[in-house]
Design a protein around this motif. Structure first.
Motif, mmCIF file in Angstrom:
data_model
loop_
_atom_site.group_PDB
_atom_site.id
_atom_site.type_symbol
_atom_site.label_atom_id
_atom_site.label_comp_id
_atom_site.label_asym_id
_atom_site.label_seq_id
_atom_site.Cartn_x
_atom_site.Cartn_y
_atom_site.Cartn_z
ATOM 1 N N GLY A 76 36.468 33.903 21.697
ATOM 2 C CA GLY A 76 37.700 34.545 21.236
ATOM 3 C C GLY A 76 37.968 35.918 21.818
ATOM 4 O O GLY A 76 38.928 36.583 21.408
ATOM 5 N N LYS A 77 37.165 36.363 22.781
ATOM 6 C CA LYS A 77 37.335 37.694 23.359
ATOM 7 C C LYS A 77 38.135 37.682 24.661
ATOM 8 O O LYS A 77 38.388 38.737 25.243
ATOM 9 N N ALA A 78 38.541 36.506 25.129
ATOM 10 C CA ALA A 78 39.158 36.384 26.449
ATOM 11 C C ALA A 78 40.463 37.161 26.557
ATOM 12 O O ALA A 78 40.728 37.802 27.579
ATOM 13 N N ASN A 79 41.297 37.112 25.528
ATOM 14 C CA ASN A 79 42.584 37.802 25.590
ATOM 15 C C ASN A 79 42.381 39.308 25.756
ATOM 16 O O ASN A 79 43.047 39.955 26.576
ATOM 17 N N ASN A 80 41.457 39.878 24.990
ATOM 18 C CA ASN A 80 41.182 41.309 25.092
ATOM 19 C C ASN A 80 40.574 41.660 26.449
ATOM 20 O O ASN A 80 40.915 42.690 27.050
ATOM 21 N N LEU A 81 39.694 40.800 26.949
ATOM 22 C CA LEU A 81 39.087 41.044 28.258
ATOM 23 C C LEU A 81 40.139 41.037 29.361
ATOM 24 O O LEU A 81 40.097 41.865 30.282
ATOM 25 N N PHE A 82 41.095 40.120 29.274
ATOM 26 C CA PHE A 82 42.142 40.039 30.291
ATOM 27 C C PHE A 82 43.064 41.249 30.218
ATOM 28 O O PHE A 82 43.379 41.859 31.247
ATOM 29 N N GLU A 83 43.520 41.594 29.017
ATOM 30 C CA GLU A 83 44.457 42.699 28.856
ATOM 31 C C GLU A 83 43.828 44.032 29.262
ATOM 32 O O GLU A 83 44.526 44.934 29.749
ATOM 33 N N LYS A 84 42.535 44.171 29.089
ATOM 34 C CA LYS A 84 41.873 45.443 29.344
ATOM 35 C C LYS A 84 41.397 45.586 30.782
ATOM 36 O O LYS A 84 41.362 46.705 31.320
ATOM 37 N N ASN A 85 41.039 44.480 31.420
ATOM 38 C CA ASN A 85 40.396 44.568 32.732
ATOM 39 C C ASN A 85 41.197 43.974 33.882
ATOM 40 O O ASN A 85 41.076 44.457 35.010
ATOM 41 N N ALA A 86 41.986 42.935 33.632
ATOM 42 C CA ALA A 86 42.697 42.254 34.723
ATOM 43 C C ALA A 86 44.181 42.599 34.776
ATOM 44 O O ALA A 86 44.728 42.854 35.855
ATOM 45 N N ALA A 87 44.851 42.597 33.616
ATOM 46 C CA ALA A 87 46.301 42.838 33.586
ATOM 47 C C ALA A 87 46.698 44.174 34.216
ATOM 48 O O ALA A 87 47.667 44.226 34.995
ATOM 49 N N PRO A 88 46.002 45.294 33.925
ATOM 50 C CA PRO A 88 46.393 46.564 34.561
ATOM 51 C C PRO A 88 46.319 46.516 36.078
ATOM 52 O O PRO A 88 47.158 47.114 36.763
ATOM 53 N N ILE A 89 45.353 45.806 36.614
ATOM 54 C CA ILE A 89 45.212 45.714 38.073
ATOM 55 C C ILE A 89 46.392 44.963 38.673
ATOM 56 O O ILE A 89 46.975 45.383 39.681
ATOM 57 N N LEU A 90 46.767 43.854 38.067
ATOM 58 C CA LEU A 90 47.890 43.068 38.573
ATOM 59 C C LEU A 90 49.200 43.843 38.459
ATOM 60 O O LEU A 90 50.040 43.801 39.370
ATOM 61 N N ASN A 91 49.383 44.557 37.358
ATOM 62 C CA ASN A 91 50.618 45.327 37.170
ATOM 63 C C ASN A 91 50.717 46.472 38.169
ATOM 64 O O ASN A 91 51.790 46.725 38.739
ATOM 65 N N LEU A 92 49.616 47.178 38.390
ATOM 66 C CA LEU A 92 49.633 48.289 39.343
ATOM 67 C C LEU A 92 49.872 47.808 40.768
ATOM 68 O O LEU A 92 50.420 48.542 41.589
ATOM 69 N N ALA A 93 49.472 46.590 41.051
ATOM 70 C CA ALA A 93 49.664 46.033 42.396
ATOM 71 C C ALA A 93 51.084 45.534 42.624
ATOM 72 O O ALA A 93 51.408 45.077 43.721
ATOM 73 N N GLY A 94 51.921 45.604 41.593
ATOM 74 C CA GLY A 94 53.308 45.179 41.751
ATOM 75 C C GLY A 94 53.504 43.686 41.652
ATOM 76 O O GLY A 94 54.474 43.149 42.193
ATOM 77 N N VAL A 95 52.611 43.009 40.961
ATOM 78 C CA VAL A 95 52.721 41.565 40.773
ATOM 79 C C VAL A 95 53.435 41.284 39.449
ATOM 80 O O VAL A 95 53.056 41.837 38.414
ATOM 81 N N GLU A 96 54.451 40.472 39.499
ATOM 82 C CA GLU A 96 55.170 40.080 38.286
ATOM 83 C C GLU A 96 54.434 38.900 37.649
ATOM 84 O O GLU A 96 54.446 37.793 38.180
#
Length: 251
Positions: A76-96
């Motif tokens: 049940g920790k996957a959503n938090n792991l994604f939002e904290k570690n992966a989503a910021p990287i994709l957003n900063l890279a300009g990926v929609e």
């Protein structure tokens, strides 16, 4: 308090002193780990920001990524792991990014049957989520449409058998997630074979590293319950499962 008095106090209360030292040591180790994780995130975000600063022509558009996320992965920790570690990287890279979360086992196959074209497909979960996505994609009648669509994998599950093949070999969850996300941005690819299992009536099932069913799959789902046994948890799960089966047979 003199040094002699201090040592005398520690000697007279050695149990409390030992407990305090253990607590302080663990707390220091935990804080150091959190600090290292923050440095990993920061370094990955700095790299991603350089991608986001690249100029594009007026005719070009932002890259679109569809993320199939399994929130139940990693207990049940996957959503938090994604939002904290992966989503910021994709957003900063300009990926929609468009995040599609699965609600139950097997939904990933159905989602892929209805998914529209995308620039990249990202699987955020464990081995089971990846297997469902690959199966749903290869079951499509228009699968050739997605033949050039890159598929990225962000290891969020408790067990990620594919990670060694993707050169994600560290024991640090944050490092594996950030490294995998940056590899997706860089377009790094690894060729993999796909296993197909086809019955007489049912639709074919596809997998990358292997396929488990029956007792093996049931045991794999219970391994995390024996976390307190450390490296022996897998053996314990199989042993207790065998005991339960024997009890049912005797009854």
């Amino acid at each position: 308090m003199t040094v002699i008095q201090l040592f005398r106090t520690l000697r007279n209360h050695w149990k409390k002193s030992t407990f305090a030292v253990c607590v302080l040591s663990y707390g220091s180790y935990w804080l150091y780990g959190k600090h290292c994780d923050s440095l990993l995130r920061r370094e990955a975000c700095l790299v991603a920001r350089e991608y986001g600063r690249q100029q594009i022509s007026p005719q070009e558009r932002l890259r679109k990524a569809t993320v199939i996320l399994n929130p139940a992965a990693c207990n049940g920790k996957a959503n938090n792991l994604f939002e904290k570690n992966a989503a910021p990287i994709l957003n900063l890279a300009g990926v929609e990014i468009t995040v599609v979360k699965t609600d139950y086992e097997g939904q990933g196959k159905k989602l892929l049957e209805l998914m529209e074209e995308t620039d990249m497909l990202i699987v955020a979960g464990g081995d089971g989520t990846l297997q469902e996505v690959i199966t749903g994609l290869l079951r499509r009648t228009d699968q050739d449409t997605f033949s050039n669509t890159p598929i990225g994998f962000i290891p969020l599950g408790s067990h990620n058998s594919l990670s060694p093949s993707l050169h994600l070999l560290s024991d640090n969850k944050v490092k594996d997630i950030t490294s995998a996300t940056l590899s997706i941005l860089k377009g790094e690819t690894v060729p993999l074979d796909v296993l197909q299992i086809k019955g007489e009536k049912e639709q074919p099932v596809f997998a990358l590293m292997g396929l488990r069913w029956g007792a093996f799959r049931d045991v794999a789902a219970t391994i995390s319950k024996y976390w307190y046994l450390g490296p022996l948890k897998t053996n314990a799960a199989h042993w207790f499962s065998t005991l339960r089966v024997r009890q049912y047979v005797k009854l």
